[in-house]
Design a protein around this motif. Structure first.
Motif: not given
Length: 165
Positions: A52, A63, A65, A119, A124, A128, A152, A156
């Motif tokens: 991430i 943001l 991936l 993303i 996310l 998550t 994740f 996050y």
């Protein structure tokens, strides 16, 4: 691999980073402002990492991936190709914003490819806190493990949750 946002950068490991699980790296500009926060080595399998990245350019945040594939053959991740994340039975089709680094040979028989996928914070969050997540890249499918979920969740909660991105 170098990722340049138009300013010089320094890299440091946050003190809270746990080397054994999901190391994170922050890149900062000459004024000490972060330009990127990235997870590293979030392995889905022997040949694929799913990291991430939170990138800041001026006051805009992006943001992503990022898949990093290393193997004896080529994955051939193409720009605008779809990465399918399935979280608790719900598909999320993520579109690549393009390759970060073209395919390159690491050694005589090993190759490497990288691609970034946009993303949203909501997507996310869905990944998550899901019970089960699979990741399909081309014809290959991977399942997230408990250490992937931990990575994740940590990213996050520390960098996305309750922030206005």
């Amino acid at each position: 691999m170098a990722f340049q946002l138009g300013c010089s950068r320094k890299t440091h490991q946050p003190e809270s980073a746990t080397p054994a699980t999901c190391p994170m790296r922050a890149e900062v500009d000459e004024n000490g402002n972060f330009t990127a926060i990235k997870t590293e080595n979030n392995e889905l399998g022997a040949s694929l990492d799913l990291n991430i990245w939170l990138i800041r350019k001026k006051q805009e945040y992006k943001l992503q991936l990022v898949i990093i594939y290393k193997g004896l053959d080529w994955l051939f991740a193409k720009p605008a190709e779809t990465l399918i994340m399935t979280a608790d039975g719900k598909d999320m089709e993520l579109i690549s914003s393009g390759k970060i680094e073209l395919q390159s040979a690491l050694a005589r028989w090993w190759g490497m490819e990288m691609a970034a996928y946009e993303i949203t914070p909501e997507q996310l969050k869905g990944i998550t806190y899901a019970e089960e997540v699979t990741c399909k890249v081309g014809k290959r499918e991977y399942s997230l493990t408990s250490s992937n979920f931990e990575c994740f969740r940590r990213f996050y909660e520390e960098h996305v949750k309750e922030k206005e991105l």
